[in-house]
Design a protein around this motif. Structure first.
Motif, PDB file in Angstrom:
ATOM      1  N   VAL A   9      -5.964   1.570 -10.081  1.00  0.00           N
ATOM      2  CA  VAL A   9      -6.889   1.051  -9.073  1.00  0.00           C
ATOM      3  C   VAL A   9      -8.202   1.796  -9.273  1.00  0.00           C
ATOM      4  O   VAL A   9      -8.210   3.022  -9.412  1.00  0.00           O
ATOM      5  N   CYS A  32     -11.728  -0.819  -4.943  1.00  0.00           N
ATOM      6  CA  CYS A  32     -10.803  -0.861  -3.795  1.00  0.00           C
ATOM      7  C   CYS A  32     -11.366  -0.156  -2.562  1.00  0.00           C
ATOM      8  O   CYS A  32     -11.010  -0.503  -1.434  1.00  0.00           O
ATOM      9  N   CYS A  39     -12.338  -1.764   0.774  1.00  0.00           N
ATOM     10  CA  CYS A  39     -11.812  -3.138   0.777  1.00  0.00           C
ATOM     11  C   CYS A  39     -10.346  -3.066   1.201  1.00  0.00           C
ATOM     12  O   CYS A  39      -9.950  -3.617   2.221  1.00  0.00           O
ATOM     13  N   LYS A  40      -9.552  -2.333   0.404  1.00  0.00           N
ATOM     14  CA  LYS A  40      -8.158  -2.036   0.777  1.00  0.00           C
ATOM     15  C   LYS A  40      -7.455  -3.260   1.383  1.00  0.00           C
ATOM     16  O   LYS A  40      -6.936  -3.214   2.499  1.00  0.00           O
ATOM     17  N   HIS A  41      -7.475  -4.333   0.605  1.00  0.00           N
ATOM     18  CA  HIS A  41      -6.873  -5.581   1.083  1.00  0.00           C
ATOM     19  C   HIS A  41      -5.348  -5.500   1.177  1.00  0.00           C
ATOM     20  O   HIS A  41      -4.735  -6.221   1.950  1.00  0.00           O
ATOM     21  N   MET A  42      -4.736  -4.705   0.323  1.00  0.00           N
ATOM     22  CA  MET A  42      -3.285  -4.441   0.349  1.00  0.00           C
ATOM     23  C   MET A  42      -2.396  -5.568  -0.177  1.00  0.00           C
ATOM     24  O   MET A  42      -1.171  -5.457  -0.103  1.00  0.00           O
ATOM     25  N   ASP A  43      -2.959  -6.650  -0.686  1.00  0.00           N
ATOM     26  CA  ASP A  43      -2.115  -7.696  -1.275  1.00  0.00           C
ATOM     27  C   ASP A  43      -1.248  -7.121  -2.403  1.00  0.00           C
ATOM     28  O   ASP A  43      -0.132  -7.571  -2.637  1.00  0.00           O
ATOM     29  N   CYS A  44      -1.775  -6.115  -3.069  1.00  0.00           N
ATOM     30  CA  CYS A  44      -1.109  -5.524  -4.237  1.00  0.00           C
ATOM     31  C   CYS A  44       0.251  -4.925  -3.904  1.00  0.00           C
ATOM     32  O   CYS A  44       1.206  -5.048  -4.681  1.00  0.00           O
ATOM     33  N   LEU A  65      -6.237   2.506  -2.132  1.00  0.00           N
ATOM     34  CA  LEU A  65      -4.903   2.782  -2.663  1.00  0.00           C
ATOM     35  C   LEU A  65      -5.032   3.224  -4.113  1.00  0.00           C
ATOM     36  O   LEU A  65      -6.023   2.952  -4.778  1.00  0.00           O
ATOM     37  N   CYS A  76      -5.313  -8.904  -6.389  1.00  0.00           N
ATOM     38  CA  CYS A  76      -6.377  -8.157  -5.717  1.00  0.00           C
ATOM     39  C   CYS A  76      -7.646  -8.991  -5.574  1.00  0.00           C
ATOM     40  O   CYS A  76      -8.284  -9.319  -6.574  1.00  0.00           O
ATOM     41  N   PRO A  77      -8.071  -9.303  -4.339  1.00  0.00           N
ATOM     42  CA  PRO A  77      -9.281 -10.100  -4.142  1.00  0.00           C
ATOM     43  C   PRO A  77     -10.548  -9.386  -4.603  1.00  0.00           C
ATOM     44  O   PRO A  77     -11.574 -10.025  -4.835  1.00  0.00           O
ATOM     45  N   ALA A  78     -10.481  -8.070  -4.729  1.00  0.00           N
ATOM     46  CA  ALA A  78     -11.661  -7.292  -5.114  1.00  0.00           C
ATOM     47  C   ALA A  78     -11.681  -6.964  -6.610  1.00  0.00           C
ATOM     48  O   ALA A  78     -12.571  -6.242  -7.068  1.00  0.00           O
ATOM     49  N   ALA A  92      -9.918  -4.923  -8.203  1.00  0.00           N
ATOM     50  CA  ALA A  92      -9.923  -3.462  -8.314  1.00  0.00           C
ATOM     51  C   ALA A  92      -8.777  -2.918  -9.161  1.00  0.00           C
ATOM     52  O   ALA A  92      -8.686  -1.708  -9.348  1.00  0.00           O
ATOM     53  N   ILE A  93      -7.896  -3.794  -9.641  1.00  0.00           N
ATOM     54  CA  ILE A  93      -6.753  -3.332 -10.432  1.00  0.00           C
ATOM     55  C   ILE A  93      -6.970  -3.714 -11.888  1.00  0.00           C
ATOM     56  O   ILE A  93      -7.238  -4.866 -12.208  1.00  0.00           O
TER      57      ILE A  93
END
Ligand code: SF4
Ligand code: F3S
Length: 115
Positions: free
Chosen positions: A5, A9, A12-17, A33, A50-52, A54-55
């Protein structure tokens, strides 16, 4: 090989991951994360979630960037709690996508709450 990550992230930390990782190797800081690189099995399932964006796979990075982000992810994964179930993101999470210099300006060393 591992996925990492990166600073996208932060805040943003959307957490879908965390919902899709088969080995539960995400760890939670206050505002981002990280992935434990020694636990990640390199399956790639989390990356498109990840919508951002970030991964990243370490194979998508230069050697220097890969070293930096793997060490960063390992360092904080060893200090923050494990997270396996998503909670709703902050109301302003979308607004933080694409904001530059997040690592320098917005990174928090504080742990998240984990589960
Ligand atoms: Fe988990 Fe696979 Fe993502 Fe690694 S690549 S963090 S094992 S979902
Ligand atoms: Fe962060 Fe993306 Fe997961 S913003 S919490 S890496 S879904």
């Amino acid at each position: 090989m591992t996925y990492v990550v990166d600073e996208k992230c932060i805040k943003c930390k959307h957490m879908d991951c965390v919902e899709v990782c088969p080995v539960d190797c995400f760890y939670e800081g206050e505002n981002m994360l990280v992935i434990h690189p020694d636990e990640c099995i390199d399956c790639g399932v989390c990356e498109p979630e990840c919508p951002a964006d970030a991964i990243l796979s370490e194979s998508a990075l230069t050697n220097e960037q890969a070293d930096m982000w793997i060490n960063f992810n390992r360092k904080w994964a060893e200090q923050w709690p494990n997270i396996t179930e998503a909670r709703p993101p902050a109301p302003d999470a979308k607004e933080w996508e694409g904001v530059p210099n997040k690592l320098e300006e917005y990174f928090s060393e504080e742990p998240g709450q984990g589960d």
